[in-house]
Design a protein around this motif. Structure first.
Motif, PDB file in Angstrom:
ATOM      1  N   PHE A  93       0.805  -1.226   0.000  1.00  0.00           N
ATOM      2  CA  PHE A  93       0.000   0.000   0.000  1.00  0.00           C
ATOM      3  C   PHE A  93       0.840   1.279   0.000  1.00  0.00           C
ATOM      4  N   VAL A  94       2.079   1.207  -0.430  1.00  0.00           N
ATOM      5  CA  VAL A  94       2.912   2.417  -0.403  1.00  0.00           C
ATOM      6  C   VAL A  94       2.556   3.384  -1.529  1.00  0.00           C
ATOM      7  N   GLN A  95       1.745   2.950  -2.476  1.00  0.00           N
ATOM      8  CA  GLN A  95       1.279   3.780  -3.591  1.00  0.00           C
ATOM      9  C   GLN A  95       2.450   4.292  -4.429  1.00  0.00           C
ATOM     10  N   SER A  96       3.401   3.391  -4.674  1.00  0.00           N
ATOM     11  CA  SER A  96       4.505   3.673  -5.581  1.00  0.00           C
ATOM     12  C   SER A  96       4.187   3.021  -6.916  1.00  0.00           C
ATOM     13  N   GLY A  97       3.906   3.810  -7.911  1.00  0.00           N
ATOM     14  CA  GLY A  97       3.537   3.258  -9.205  1.00  0.00           C
ATOM     15  C   GLY A  97       3.034   4.324 -10.126  1.00  0.00           C
ATOM     16  N   GLY A  98       2.338   3.928 -11.160  1.00  0.00           N
ATOM     17  CA  GLY A  98       1.811   4.899 -12.102  1.00  0.00           C
ATOM     18  C   GLY A  98       1.224   4.249 -13.330  1.00  0.00           C
ATOM     19  N   PHE A  99       0.850   5.080 -14.287  1.00  0.00           N
ATOM     20  CA  PHE A  99       0.237   4.639 -15.528  1.00  0.00           C
ATOM     21  C   PHE A  99       1.171   4.950 -16.704  1.00  0.00           C
ATOM     22  N   VAL A 100       1.155   4.120 -17.693  1.00  0.00           N
ATOM     23  CA  VAL A 100       1.868   4.373 -18.946  1.00  0.00           C
ATOM     24  C   VAL A 100       0.857   4.264 -20.085  1.00  0.00           C
ATOM     25  N   ARG A 101       0.571   5.385 -20.744  1.00  0.00           N
ATOM     26  CA  ARG A 101      -0.343   5.431 -21.892  1.00  0.00           C
ATOM     27  C   ARG A 101      -1.656   4.688 -21.613  1.00  0.00           C
ATOM     28  N   PRO A 102      -2.318   4.997 -20.487  1.00  0.00           N
ATOM     29  CA  PRO A 102      -3.494   4.198 -20.109  1.00  0.00           C
ATOM     30  C   PRO A 102      -4.634   4.281 -21.108  1.00  0.00           C
ATOM     31  N   GLU A 103      -4.685   5.348 -21.894  1.00  0.00           N
ATOM     32  CA  GLU A 103      -5.791   5.512 -22.841  1.00  0.00           C
ATOM     33  C   GLU A 103      -5.583   4.753 -24.142  1.00  0.00           C
ATOM     34  N   PHE A 104      -4.387   4.142 -24.316  1.00  0.00           N
ATOM     35  CA  PHE A 104      -4.080   3.426 -25.551  1.00  0.00           C
ATOM     36  C   PHE A 104      -4.296   1.915 -25.376  1.00  0.00           C
ATOM     37  N   PRO A 105      -4.445   1.184 -26.495  1.00  0.00           N
ATOM     38  CA  PRO A 105      -4.638  -0.271 -26.406  1.00  0.00           C
ATOM     39  C   PRO A 105      -3.506  -0.991 -25.690  1.00  0.00           C
ATOM     40  N   ASP A 106      -2.288  -0.445 -25.760  1.00  0.00           N
ATOM     41  CA  ASP A 106      -1.159  -1.083 -25.074  1.00  0.00           C
ATOM     42  C   ASP A 106      -0.870  -0.420 -23.730  1.00  0.00           C
ATOM     43  N   GLY A 107      -1.868   0.289 -23.168  1.00  0.00           N
ATOM     44  CA  GLY A 107      -1.688   0.978 -21.887  1.00  0.00           C
ATOM     45  C   GLY A 107      -1.391   0.010 -20.755  1.00  0.00           C
ATOM     46  N   MET A 108      -0.771   0.538 -19.722  1.00  0.00           N
ATOM     47  CA  MET A 108      -0.452  -0.306 -18.564  1.00  0.00           C
ATOM     48  C   MET A 108      -0.480   0.500 -17.280  1.00  0.00           C
ATOM     49  N   ALA A 109      -0.632  -0.226 -16.163  1.00  0.00           N
ATOM     50  CA  ALA A 109      -0.598   0.375 -14.827  1.00  0.00           C
ATOM     51  C   ALA A 109       0.267  -0.495 -13.938  1.00  0.00           C
ATOM     52  N   MET A 110       0.898   0.146 -12.953  1.00  0.00           N
ATOM     53  CA  MET A 110       1.826  -0.600 -12.108  1.00  0.00           C
ATOM     54  C   MET A 110       1.812  -0.047 -10.690  1.00  0.00           C
ATOM     55  N   ASP A 111       1.799  -0.955  -9.710  1.00  0.00           N
ATOM     56  CA  ASP A 111       2.043  -0.612  -8.310  1.00  0.00           C
ATOM     57  C   ASP A 111       3.210  -1.458  -7.825  1.00  0.00           C
TER      58      ASP A 111
END
Length: 358
Positions: free
Chosen positions: A140-158
């Motif tokens: 739960f440290v909330q270290s992460g982010g989104f990469v091109r989330p609006e695109f078909p190859d978008g990704m998210a990471m924590d």
């Protein structure tokens, strides 16, 4: 070290039913304080989702500095249906836990005499455990982010973060607690699949274990532990686990007690360098807010944990005995099959506090 005669408490009802359960909790706390010869001095703060809607802050920029002056925080619940539900944790709960280094989340689960739990054939002596959840690191440290989330190859990471210090200190707390209880610690983990972070967790917990030869130790994967909490809850005494796993297992603990409305919790800084925060495990329940039917027992029990943390063990034990007497008398809230209102339950607990032998 001598105890104080007056304790400063920041009361933060929050949102929803928090506005109903914290005042009755304070009433019970005051009855115990009067009986045992100390005083509780409250200051109330409006922080929470409703405050956010007015000000743009769940907790104002100087909020932690203001709250730091108190001995403890007594908190209800936070969240409203029309406020993004990712914000309360990010902008309030996690800020308080990390800002005040409340690295122990303490959540007892006990089947109270007089409560019919959902597990047939299980008696109060079968369900009496504490989940100790690491509270400032892990998943739960909330270290992460989104990469091109609006695109078909978008990704998210924590990214989870586990440190030797963080694991070691929560393990030490758990083994010390077990020594005061039934001398059993279960490390609940998932190191067979999280082969780096939780293998490291296991390694450090087992290093701490070596200093406690008198405490029985076992390791259990979380899927197995979940099944055993339902099938064989008597196996457990102190569970030590990670932030994410502990969040889930402690709600399961509340469920096998009979209701999440019964469950208390402490967000604890054991060294008392900063104030600790005590609250029920349930949420703000806006669907029943304002109807006077919320179960106040988890909040009142959290108040008992708070008094124990302050060193007022007799008063804390008295409140717990009064809760037990109240439910045994059949004064039960709606979620336990009764019809008693929030204030009626609290009033009965106050009567039992006043009549309980010291």
């Amino acid at each position: 070290m001598s105890k104080k005669n007056t304790y400063k408490i920041a009361a933060i009802p929050g949102d929803g039913i928090g506005l109903e359960i914290i005042p009755v909790g304070m009433k019970v706390l005051d009855s115990a304080a009067g009986k045992f010869g100390f005083r509780l001095q409250y200051e109330q703060f409006p922080y929470g989702a409703a405050y956010y809607k007015k000000t743009g802050f769940f907790l104002p920029p100087d909020g932690l500095e203001v709250l730091k002056a108190f001995d403890v925080l007594y908190f209800g619940a936070v969240g409203l249906p029309d406020v993004d539900d990712t914000l309360p944790a990010k902008l309030f709960t996690f800020k308080v836990r990390t800002g005040f280094d409340q690295y122990v989340n303490y959540r007892p689960a006990r089947l109270l005499p007089g409560v019919e739990g959902p597990l047939r054939n299980k008696k109060p002596q079968d369900i009496d455990l504490v989940v100790i959840r690491e509270n400032t690191e892990g998943e739960f440290v909330q270290s992460g982010g989104f990469v091109r989330p609006e695109f078909p190859d978008g990704m998210a990471m924590d990214t989870s973060v586990f440190t030797r210090k963080g694991i070691e200190r929560v393990a030490l707390y758990s083994f010390e607690l077990a020594r005061r209880r039934r001398k059993r610690v279960t490390n609940v983990t998932k190191s067979n699949t999280l082969i780096h972070s939780l293998a490291y967790w296991d390694q450090i917990v087992e290093q701490v274990r070596a200093s406690y030869p008198d405490v029985q130790y076992s390791k259990m994967y979380v899927d197995n532990a979940s099944a055993n909490l339902v099938l064989h809850p008597e196996k457990f005494d102190v569970i030590v686990t990670t932030n994410f796993i502990g969040d889930i297992l402690s709600d399961l603990g509340g469920a096998i007690m009979g209701s999440l409305g019964l469950g208390p919790s402490g967000n604890i800084n054991p060294e008392k360098t900063y104030p600790s925060m005590f609250k029920p495990i349930h949420g703000s329940a806006p669907d029943i807010a304002g109807r006077g039917i919320a179960n106040p027992i988890g909040t009142i029990w959290a108040g008992a944990l708070m008094l124990e943390h302050l060193g007022e063990r007799q008063a804390a034990d008295c409140i717990v005995r009064a809760i037990e007497a109240t439910v045994k008398q059949g004064v039960l809230p709606l979620d336990l099959g009764g019809s008693a209102k929030t204030t009626e339950i609290a009033d009965e607990i106050v009567k039992n506090v006043e009549s309980t032998n010291q």
